[in-house]
Design a protein around this motif. Structure first.
Motif, PDB file in Angstrom:
ATOM      1  N   LYS A 236      18.905  57.303  10.686  1.00 49.45           N
ATOM      2  CA  LYS A 236      19.303  58.286  11.700  1.00 49.45           C
ATOM      3  C   LYS A 236      19.291  57.667  13.098  1.00 49.45           C
ATOM      4  CE  LYS A 236      18.116  62.763  13.672  1.00 49.45           C
ATOM      5  NZ  LYS A 236      17.210  63.912  13.622  1.00 49.45           N
ATOM      6  N   ARG A 237      18.221  56.908  13.408  1.00 46.09           N
ATOM      7  CA  ARG A 237      18.141  56.271  14.729  1.00 46.09           C
ATOM      8  C   ARG A 237      19.306  55.318  14.954  1.00 46.09           C
ATOM      9  NH1 ARG A 237      12.384  53.777  15.115  1.00 46.09           N
ATOM     10  NH2 ARG A 237      11.991  54.896  13.235  1.00 46.09           N
TER      11      ARG A 237
ATOM     12  N   GLN B 148      26.240  56.068  18.188  1.00 47.97           N
ATOM     13  CA  GLN B 148      26.998  57.268  18.571  1.00 47.97           C
ATOM     14  C   GLN B 148      27.941  57.728  17.461  1.00 47.97           C
ATOM     15  OE1 GLN B 148      28.680  56.139  22.394  1.00 47.97           O
ATOM     16  NE2 GLN B 148      26.823  56.827  23.429  1.00 47.97           N
ATOM     17  N   LEU B 149      27.424  57.715  16.243  1.00 43.74           N
ATOM     18  CA  LEU B 149      28.170  58.214  15.092  1.00 43.74           C
ATOM     19  C   LEU B 149      27.638  59.578  14.701  1.00 43.74           C
ATOM     20  CD1 LEU B 149      28.182  54.927  13.010  1.00 43.74           C
ATOM     21  CD2 LEU B 149      30.151  55.955  14.154  1.00 43.74           C
ATOM     22  N   THR B 150      28.490  60.396  14.157  1.00 39.51           N
ATOM     23  CA  THR B 150      28.058  61.716  13.688  1.00 39.51           C
ATOM     24  C   THR B 150      27.585  61.619  12.245  1.00 39.51           C
ATOM     25  OG1 THR B 150      30.223  62.333  12.805  1.00 39.51           O
ATOM     26  CG2 THR B 150      29.809  62.808  15.159  1.00 39.51           C
ATOM     27  N   GLN B 151      26.925  62.674  11.813  1.00 40.74           N
ATOM     28  CA  GLN B 151      26.520  62.739  10.413  1.00 40.74           C
ATOM     29  C   GLN B 151      27.754  62.734   9.520  1.00 40.74           C
ATOM     30  OE1 GLN B 151      24.151  66.281  10.968  1.00 40.74           O
ATOM     31  NE2 GLN B 151      22.248  65.115  10.697  1.00 40.74           N
ATOM     32  N   LEU B 152      28.815  63.370   9.975  1.00 39.98           N
ATOM     33  CA  LEU B 152      30.061  63.386   9.215  1.00 39.98           C
ATOM     34  C   LEU B 152      30.641  61.982   9.085  1.00 39.98           C
ATOM     35  CD1 LEU B 152      32.253  64.956   7.724  1.00 39.98           C
ATOM     36  CD2 LEU B 152      33.349  65.377   9.943  1.00 39.98           C
ATOM     37  N   ASP B 153      30.570  61.193  10.149  1.00 40.13           N
ATOM     38  CA  ASP B 153      31.065  59.813  10.088  1.00 40.13           C
ATOM     39  C   ASP B 153      30.376  59.036   8.968  1.00 40.13           C
ATOM     40  OD1 ASP B 153      32.715  60.149  12.378  1.00 40.13           O
ATOM     41  OD2 ASP B 153      31.094  59.491  13.727  1.00 40.13           O
ATOM     42  N   VAL B 154      29.048  59.123   8.930  1.00 32.60           N
ATOM     43  CA  VAL B 154      28.294  58.380   7.921  1.00 32.60           C
ATOM     44  C   VAL B 154      28.568  58.956   6.535  1.00 32.60           C
ATOM     45  CG1 VAL B 154      25.998  57.658   7.136  1.00 32.60           C
ATOM     46  CG2 VAL B 154      26.508  57.717   9.576  1.00 32.60           C
ATOM     47  N   ALA B 155      28.561  60.274   6.411  1.00 40.54           N
ATOM     48  CA  ALA B 155      28.817  60.904   5.119  1.00 40.54           C
ATOM     49  C   ALA B 155      30.158  60.445   4.550  1.00 40.54           C
ATOM     50  CB  ALA B 155      28.772  62.427   5.245  1.00 40.54           C
ATOM     51  N   ARG B 156      31.181  60.480   5.375  1.00 39.94           N
ATOM     52  CA  ARG B 156      32.511  60.019   4.930  1.00 39.94           C
ATOM     53  C   ARG B 156      32.478  58.536   4.585  1.00 39.94           C
ATOM     54  NH1 ARG B 156      36.486  63.062   9.228  1.00 39.94           N
ATOM     55  NH2 ARG B 156      36.601  65.043   8.100  1.00 39.94           N
ATOM     56  N   GLY B 157      31.756  57.763   5.399  1.00 37.29           N
ATOM     57  CA  GLY B 157      31.679  56.317   5.187  1.00 37.29           C
ATOM     58  C   GLY B 157      31.023  55.924   3.881  1.00 37.29           C
ATOM     59  N   ILE B 158      30.137  56.795   3.376  1.00 39.48           N
ATOM     60  CA  ILE B 158      29.450  56.459   2.123  1.00 39.48           C
ATOM     61  C   ILE B 158      29.904  57.331   0.958  1.00 39.48           C
ATOM     62  CG2 ILE B 158      27.476  55.514   3.357  1.00 39.48           C
ATOM     63  CD1 ILE B 158      25.871  57.998   2.641  1.00 39.48           C
TER      64      ILE B 158
ATOM     65  N   LYS C  55      25.207  49.388   4.771  1.00 36.25           N
ATOM     66  CA  LYS C  55      26.419  48.587   4.969  1.00 36.25           C
ATOM     67  C   LYS C  55      27.316  49.208   6.031  1.00 36.25           C
ATOM     68  CE  LYS C  55      27.665  46.067   1.027  1.00 36.25           C
ATOM     69  NZ  LYS C  55      28.322  45.925  -0.237  1.00 36.25           N
ATOM     70  N   PHE C  56      27.508  50.520   5.943  1.00 34.59           N
ATOM     71  CA  PHE C  56      28.358  51.234   6.896  1.00 34.59           C
ATOM     72  C   PHE C  56      27.834  51.074   8.322  1.00 34.59           C
ATOM     73  CE2 PHE C  56      29.527  55.068   9.277  1.00 34.59           C
ATOM     74  CZ  PHE C  56      30.910  55.030   9.159  1.00 34.59           C
ATOM     75  N   LEU C  57      26.512  51.123   8.480  1.00 30.49           N
ATOM     76  CA  LEU C  57      25.890  51.008   9.800  1.00 30.49           C
ATOM     77  C   LEU C  57      25.568  49.563  10.178  1.00 30.49           C
ATOM     78  CD1 LEU C  57      23.553  54.101   9.472  1.00 30.49           C
ATOM     79  CD2 LEU C  57      25.541  53.900  10.980  1.00 30.49           C
ATOM     80  N   ASN C  58      25.944  48.636   9.289  1.00 25.48           N
ATOM     81  CA  ASN C  58      25.705  47.215   9.529  1.00 25.48           C
ATOM     82  C   ASN C  58      24.212  46.913   9.733  1.00 25.48           C
ATOM     83  OD1 ASN C  58      26.607  44.569   9.695  1.00 25.48           O
ATOM     84  ND2 ASN C  58      26.852  44.658  11.913  1.00 25.48           N
TER      85      ASN C  58
END
Length: 109
Positions: free
Chosen positions: A11-12, A18-28, A55-58
């Protein structure tokens, strides 16, 4: 270390980038609703989803360990640069040491 503690790191990093929860959800490849539940501790990501989020968040495993230890002045780049000079066995020992140190700090030791 608990799933919730790992999700705090995720989360941090998400917020820092500056990504949303939706960004990460879609990314995974999961629903936003499930991701929100995971961040709040009401559900858990599967291991494959957690790895996909990293991986998505590097985020590397070393980043994860450092973030959990809350070592703000030391960057993952610092440790990674130093670790490149170590043998594979020494790098493994370094990560084990960091994680043991984290567990001891949680116990107040």
């Amino acid at each position: 270390m608990s799933h919730h503690e790992l999700m705090v790191v995720i989360k941090r990093r998400r917020e820092r980038d500056q990504l949303t929860q939706l960004d990460v959800a879609r990314g995974i490849g999961i629903s936003r609703r499930h991701y929100v539940r995971c961040e709040s501790g009401k559900a858990e990501l599967k291991l494959s989803q957690f790895v996909a989020a990293m991986k998505f968040l590097n985020i590397t495993y070393m980043d994860l360990a450092l973030d959990m230890l809350n070592l703000v002045p030391v960057t993952a780049w610092d440790v990674a640069a130093a670790a490149r000079t170590l043998t594979a066995a020494s790098r493994k020992s370094l990560i084990e040491f960091l994680m043991r140190n984290y567990e001891d700090s949680k116990k107040g030791g």
